[in-house]
Design a protein around this motif. Structure first.
Motif, PDB file in Angstrom:
ATOM      1  N   MET A 108       0.833  -1.203   0.000  1.00  0.00           N
ATOM      2  CA  MET A 108       0.000   0.000   0.000  1.00  0.00           C
ATOM      3  C   MET A 108       0.871   1.257   0.000  1.00  0.00           C
ATOM      4  O   MET A 108       0.652   2.187  -0.778  1.00  0.00           O
ATOM      5  N   ARG A 109       1.858   1.277   0.867  1.00  0.00           N
ATOM      6  CA  ARG A 109       2.726   2.449   0.979  1.00  0.00           C
ATOM      7  C   ARG A 109       3.497   2.679  -0.324  1.00  0.00           C
ATOM      8  O   ARG A 109       3.565   3.809  -0.831  1.00  0.00           O
ATOM      9  N   ASP A 156       2.899   5.850  -2.782  1.00  0.00           N
ATOM     10  CA  ASP A 156       4.030   6.750  -3.018  1.00  0.00           C
ATOM     11  C   ASP A 156       4.303   6.882  -4.516  1.00  0.00           C
ATOM     12  O   ASP A 156       4.545   7.986  -5.021  1.00  0.00           O
ATOM     13  N   ARG A 157       4.252   5.757  -5.216  1.00  0.00           N
ATOM     14  CA  ARG A 157       4.475   5.789  -6.670  1.00  0.00           C
ATOM     15  C   ARG A 157       3.387   6.610  -7.365  1.00  0.00           C
ATOM     16  O   ARG A 157       3.682   7.438  -8.232  1.00  0.00           O
ATOM     17  N   ARG A 158       2.133   6.399  -6.989  1.00  0.00           N
ATOM     18  CA  ARG A 158       1.038   7.156  -7.596  1.00  0.00           C
ATOM     19  C   ARG A 158       1.174   8.650  -7.308  1.00  0.00           C
ATOM     20  O   ARG A 158       0.889   9.487  -8.165  1.00  0.00           O
ATOM     21  N   ARG A 178      -2.744  14.071  -7.927  1.00  0.00           N
ATOM     22  CA  ARG A 178      -4.114  14.587  -7.949  1.00  0.00           C
ATOM     23  C   ARG A 178      -5.047  13.692  -8.756  1.00  0.00           C
ATOM     24  O   ARG A 178      -6.215  13.530  -8.409  1.00  0.00           O
ATOM     25  N   HIS A 179      -4.536  13.103  -9.823  1.00  0.00           N
ATOM     26  CA  HIS A 179      -5.360  12.194 -10.623  1.00  0.00           C
ATOM     27  C   HIS A 179      -5.736  10.956  -9.809  1.00  0.00           C
ATOM     28  O   HIS A 179      -6.896  10.511  -9.831  1.00  0.00           O
ATOM     29  N   GLY A 229      -4.643  11.897   1.425  1.00  0.00           N
ATOM     30  CA  GLY A 229      -4.079  12.100   0.097  1.00  0.00           C
ATOM     31  C   GLY A 229      -3.301  13.399   0.025  1.00  0.00           C
ATOM     32  O   GLY A 229      -2.529  13.736   0.926  1.00  0.00           O
ATOM     33  N   ALA A 230      -3.533  14.166  -1.034  1.00  0.00           N
ATOM     34  CA  ALA A 230      -2.814  15.423  -1.248  1.00  0.00           C
ATOM     35  C   ALA A 230      -3.505  16.609  -0.579  1.00  0.00           C
ATOM     36  O   ALA A 230      -3.207  17.758  -0.900  1.00  0.00           O
ATOM     37  N   GLY A 231      -4.448  16.348   0.333  1.00  0.00           N
ATOM     38  CA  GLY A 231      -5.088  17.424   1.087  1.00  0.00           C
ATOM     39  C   GLY A 231      -6.324  18.003   0.439  1.00  0.00           C
ATOM     40  O   GLY A 231      -6.803  19.059   0.854  1.00  0.00           O
ATOM     41  N   ARG A 232      -6.881  17.294  -0.542  1.00  0.00           N
ATOM     42  CA  ARG A 232      -8.028  17.803  -1.300  1.00  0.00           C
ATOM     43  C   ARG A 232      -9.207  18.134  -0.386  1.00  0.00           C
ATOM     44  O   ARG A 232      -9.741  19.256  -0.418  1.00  0.00           O
TER      45      ARG A 232
END
Length: 233
Positions: free
Chosen positions: A21-22, A26-28, A34-35, A85-88
């Motif tokens: 999972m990690r 991380d790769r994504r 954002r995608h 995630g990225a803070g969305r």
């Protein structure tokens, strides 16, 4: 703190799943964070991406303030988010509530979320181990939330561990509102960190009972976006 539902043999398999999972997230995050957080677009501007988080809060939080706040002013509430995630969504939560704490298994995502929240001094982001919330400060939370996160987790045991940990951190009567994969026709594999483990209505109710919650409401049984309202007993 050893989580009691996971035996030694399960722990071995669990460690492998958590590492996968990690690594995958991380790769994504490096490829196109954002995608992968919101697949509606391949490319997002800052304005569009965070507006989509505002929309999630408008649809899932602002329409449900009675259950969430229970008479308390939002500005006085401590809120927990699982899978920031990225803070969305985190950024939108930070505009509404007094204090927000959020976790993610991906260090790359945490880095992006931290940057997105730099203007919100009462929003805190932590990289957790993917199975518990021991990194989160323990004073009680008024509300916990998770959206399009558990649908990617390949193990019901991991998800249930999160639910039990949220119970530990929530105040009595507090709500954990979250979404899981509800389509049981989907065939998943233990190492698939995109199509996660599905829950039936019965499995969701049983999980709530085991973890000390009342499963008071449900929406989207049998669908990808299966929403659950768990109130701490």
């Amino acid at each position: 703190m050893k989580m009691g539902t996971l035996g030694d043999m399960q722990e071995m398999g669990l460690d492998q799943q958590l590492q996968k999972m990690r690594e995958d997230w991380d790769r994504r995050a490096r490829e196109n964070a954002r995608h992968y957080v919101n697949t509606a677009h391949a490319e997002w501007t800052d304005e569009e991406f965070f507006a989509s988080g505002e929309l999630t809060v408008a649809e899932e939080i602002l329409t449900d303030m009675g259950n969430i706040c229970q008479g308390k002013a939002p500005g006085e509430m401590r809120v927990l988010e699982i899978g920031c995630g990225a803070g969305r969504v985190t950024k939108a939560l930070a505009k509404l509530f007094g204090e927000v704490h959020a976790v993610d298994v991906s260090g790359e995502m945490v880095r992006l979320a931290t940057a997105a929240l730099r203007e919100h001094p009462k929003a805190f982001v932590y990289e957790n181990n993917g199975k518990d919330l021991l990194i989160v400060p323990e004073p009680q939370f008024d509300f916990a939330f998770s959206s399009i996160v558990f649908q990617h987790i390949p193990s019901r045991e991991i998800i249930e561990n999160y639910v039990r940990e949220v119970h530990r951190l929530l105040r009595p009567g507090g709500l954990f509102k979250f979404q899981v994969q509800g389509d049981s026709s989907i065939v998943t594999q233990p190492d698939d960190t995109w199509l996660g483990a599905a829950f039936s209505e019965r499995q969701a109710v049983d999980m709530a009972f085991r973890c000390g919650f009342d499963a008071r409401y449900m929406h989207g049984v049998g669908e990808q976006y299966f929403w659950l309202w768990f109130f701490k007993r």
